[in-house]
Design a protein around this motif. Structure first.
Motif, PDB file in Angstrom:
ATOM      1  N   ARG A  90     -10.705 -11.439   1.729  1.00 29.80           N
ATOM      2  CA  ARG A  90     -11.337 -11.478   0.605  1.00 29.80           C
ATOM      3  C   ARG A  90     -10.959  -9.706  -0.143  1.00 29.80           C
ATOM      4  N   GLU A  91     -10.581  -9.833  -1.260  1.00 34.54           N
ATOM      5  CA  GLU A  91     -10.003  -8.558  -1.821  1.00 34.54           C
ATOM      6  C   GLU A  91     -10.777  -8.418  -3.413  1.00 34.54           C
ATOM      7  N   TYR A  92     -11.205  -7.053  -3.533  1.00 30.74           N
ATOM      8  CA  TYR A  92     -12.173  -6.768  -4.567  1.00 30.74           C
ATOM      9  C   TYR A  92     -11.500  -5.400  -5.215  1.00 30.74           C
ATOM     10  N   GLN A  93     -11.782  -5.256  -6.475  1.00 37.15           N
ATOM     11  CA  GLN A  93     -11.182  -4.215  -7.138  1.00 37.15           C
ATOM     12  C   GLN A  93     -12.431  -3.589  -8.152  1.00 37.15           C
ATOM     13  N   ALA A  94     -12.538  -2.252  -8.066  1.00 37.94           N
ATOM     14  CA  ALA A  94     -13.573  -1.680  -9.001  1.00 37.94           C
ATOM     15  C   ALA A  94     -12.741  -0.433  -9.558  1.00 37.94           C
ATOM     16  N   GLY A  95     -13.125   0.305 -10.732  1.00 37.30           N
ATOM     17  CA  GLY A  95     -12.511   1.197 -11.364  1.00 37.30           C
ATOM     18  C   GLY A  95     -13.456   2.276 -11.842  1.00 37.30           C
ATOM     19  N   ALA A  96     -13.340   3.497 -12.108  1.00 36.00           N
ATOM     20  CA  ALA A  96     -13.983   4.484 -12.617  1.00 36.00           C
ATOM     21  C   ALA A  96     -13.293   5.544 -13.379  1.00 36.00           C
ATOM     22  N   ARG A  97     -13.699   5.875 -14.446  1.00 30.92           N
ATOM     23  CA  ARG A  97     -13.019   7.008 -15.185  1.00 30.92           C
ATOM     24  C   ARG A  97     -13.850   8.042 -15.773  1.00 30.92           C
ATOM     25  N   SER A  98     -13.469   9.015 -16.212  1.00 28.59           N
ATOM     26  CA  SER A  98     -14.140  10.033 -16.766  1.00 28.59           C
ATOM     27  C   SER A  98     -14.482   9.776 -18.279  1.00 28.59           C
ATOM     28  N   THR A  99     -15.725  10.552 -18.838  1.00 29.54           N
ATOM     29  CA  THR A  99     -16.035  10.139 -20.312  1.00 29.54           C
ATOM     30  C   THR A  99     -16.017  11.611 -20.747  1.00 29.54           C
ATOM     31  N   ALA A 100     -16.181  11.552 -22.058  1.00 28.30           N
ATOM     32  CA  ALA A 100     -16.244  12.966 -22.900  1.00 28.30           C
ATOM     33  C   ALA A 100     -17.504  13.844 -22.402  1.00 28.30           C
ATOM     34  N   THR A 101     -18.335  13.270 -21.899  1.00 29.16           N
ATOM     35  CA  THR A 101     -19.715  13.744 -21.120  1.00 29.16           C
ATOM     36  C   THR A 101     -19.406  14.287 -19.794  1.00 29.16           C
ATOM     37  N   PHE A 102     -19.623  15.673 -19.490  1.00 32.00           N
ATOM     38  CA  PHE A 102     -19.390  16.066 -18.227  1.00 32.00           C
ATOM     39  C   PHE A 102     -20.285  15.398 -17.214  1.00 32.00           C
ATOM     40  N   GLY A 103     -19.690  14.928 -15.973  1.00 36.80           N
ATOM     41  CA  GLY A 103     -20.441  14.232 -15.020  1.00 36.80           C
ATOM     42  C   GLY A 103     -20.950  12.679 -15.166  1.00 36.80           C
TER      43      GLY A 103
END
Length: 84
Positions: free
Chosen positions: A5-18
């Motif tokens: 089974r393979e899974y993917q997730a992503g995360a990226r910064s936004t204009a708000t710090f943290g």
């Protein structure tokens, strides 16, 4: 049936710090760094997401194993705690 089974997730910064925009499949959600790090801390934090993921994995696996073994379970509950 394949056991891989393979899974993917992503995360990226936004204009708000943290503040981080996360996604998995077609689902998007915000994760905030904790206030102690100078981040907003308004949304769930990375450690909380991690602990919830571990807990949800355990609950889901118990349901699947019970079903596969022909057993009935009425409810499953788990509490996960961590210290950084």
């Amino acid at each position: 049936m394949s056991t891989i089974r393979e899974y993917q997730a992503g995360a990226r910064s936004t204009a708000t710090f943290g503040r981080v925009m996360c996604s998995a499949r077609d689902h998007h959600f915000i994760v905030d760094g904790p206030v102690q790090n100078g981040c907003p801390g308004e949304e769930v934090t990375p450690p909380e997401i991690f602990l919830a993921a571990v807990g949800s994995c355990g609950v889901e696996l118990l349901q699947v194993i019970a079903r596969d073994e022909g057993k009935r379970i009425s409810a499953v509950s788990v509490q996960v705690q961590g210290t950084v």
